[in-house]
Write an enzyme that holds these catalytic residues in place. Sequence first.
Site, PDB file in Angstrom:
ATOM      1  N   ASP A  94       0.851  -1.185   0.000  1.00 21.28           N
ATOM      2  CA  ASP A  94       0.000   0.000   0.000  1.00 21.28           C
ATOM      3  C   ASP A  94       0.892   1.242   0.000  1.00 21.28           C
ATOM      4  OD1 ASP A  94      -2.123   1.703   0.127  1.00 21.28           O
ATOM      5  OD2 ASP A  94      -2.892   0.990   2.047  1.00 21.28           O
ATOM      6  N   VAL A  95       1.147   1.769  -1.209  1.00 20.23           N
ATOM      7  CA  VAL A  95       2.000   2.945  -1.352  1.00 20.23           C
ATOM      8  C   VAL A  95       1.274   4.114  -2.009  1.00 20.23           C
ATOM      9  CG1 VAL A  95       4.253   1.822  -1.337  1.00 20.23           C
ATOM     10  CG2 VAL A  95       2.952   1.906  -3.457  1.00 20.23           C
ATOM     11  N   LYS A  96       0.172   3.832  -2.706  1.00 26.47           N
ATOM     12  CA  LYS A  96      -0.657   4.864  -3.349  1.00 26.47           C
ATOM     13  C   LYS A  96       0.180   5.853  -4.157  1.00 26.47           C
ATOM     14  CE  LYS A  96      -4.380   4.612   0.050  1.00 26.47           C
ATOM     15  NZ  LYS A  96      -3.758   3.715   1.076  1.00 26.47           N
ATOM     16  N   ARG A  97       1.119   5.329  -4.935  1.00 27.64           N
ATOM     17  CA  ARG A  97       1.974   6.190  -5.744  1.00 27.64           C
ATOM     18  C   ARG A  97       1.205   6.746  -6.945  1.00 27.64           C
ATOM     19  NH1 ARG A  97       5.096   6.842  -1.587  1.00 27.64           N
ATOM     20  NH2 ARG A  97       6.833   5.378  -1.365  1.00 27.64           N
ATOM     21  N   THR A 124      -0.810  -0.347  -4.667  1.00 30.74           N
ATOM     22  CA  THR A 124      -1.903   0.610  -4.831  1.00 30.74           C
ATOM     23  C   THR A 124      -1.345   1.850  -5.515  1.00 30.74           C
ATOM     24  OG1 THR A 124      -1.502   1.512  -2.617  1.00 30.74           O
ATOM     25  CG2 THR A 124      -3.204  -0.202  -2.833  1.00 30.74           C
TER      26      THR A 124
END
Length: 281
Positions: A94-97, A124
């Site tokens: 879960d890094v939402k880059r 993510t």
Amino acid sequence: MEPFGARLARAMDERGPLCVGIDPHSSLLKAWGLPDDADGVATFCRITVDALAGRVAVVKPQSAFFERFGSRGVEILESTIRQFRQAGTLVLLDVKRGDIGSTAAAYADAYLNPSRPMYVDAITASPFLGLGSLAPMFDMAAEHGGGVFVLALTSNPEGPAVQHARGIDGRTVAQTIIDEISQLNKGAEPLGSLGLVVGATIGETGHDLSQVNGPFLVPGLGAQGGTADDLRRIFAGNLGAVLPSSSREVLGAGPDVAALRAAASRTLDACRDALGRPGRS
């Protein structure tokens, strides 16, 4: 490598539809009697690996909770990823880059290239610089059998201001993202490798999720208020592609390994009941 969508479908069939968040935030470390430092995170991860590796379909480490301890925290994250993957559990980081050009390509290389130390099965990503900005991540995922879960309809109260805004064609930003991911997944079997993040508590939004042909990462079931009825309403006709994500229902039972395993089993049973997916006999 076999496409992520196929690997995920098989993992959910074999181990059940559950993703456990690996979130060593300060309050959880305190509840476990651990210091809020890198040593505490290392102990936390050692226990969660012992309890869950090879027993759940997917784990989702939240990178920020490791990054706050600098290089030592990142080292612990790398080790934790390796141990879960070696045990056969898929790792969704879960890094939402979300960025453009060479930076987006570098993020893709960092997480989805098997030769890199932070290599995971999926990540993510945030599409709000335009979904096309994520093309390097999609391309790297396709090349190496990885997956990308794109934010679409999130449960945070600030989300609708952006996600429900309408473009010149009348579609919402979220529906545009949904439609484009649907096109990219078209024809994939049994499941596309590009997924969407859709909160279990979003309510009735009027968005059409029926053509996605990819997995849905669904946080919010249980402690955050999401119910089985919510899942059935939001994902009608697509329940087999839903991957509920839970953190506190499972991790709150720690640090005892047996208690963590029991909590994961209870949460998985609740997810199976909600999705109408009985366990293997």
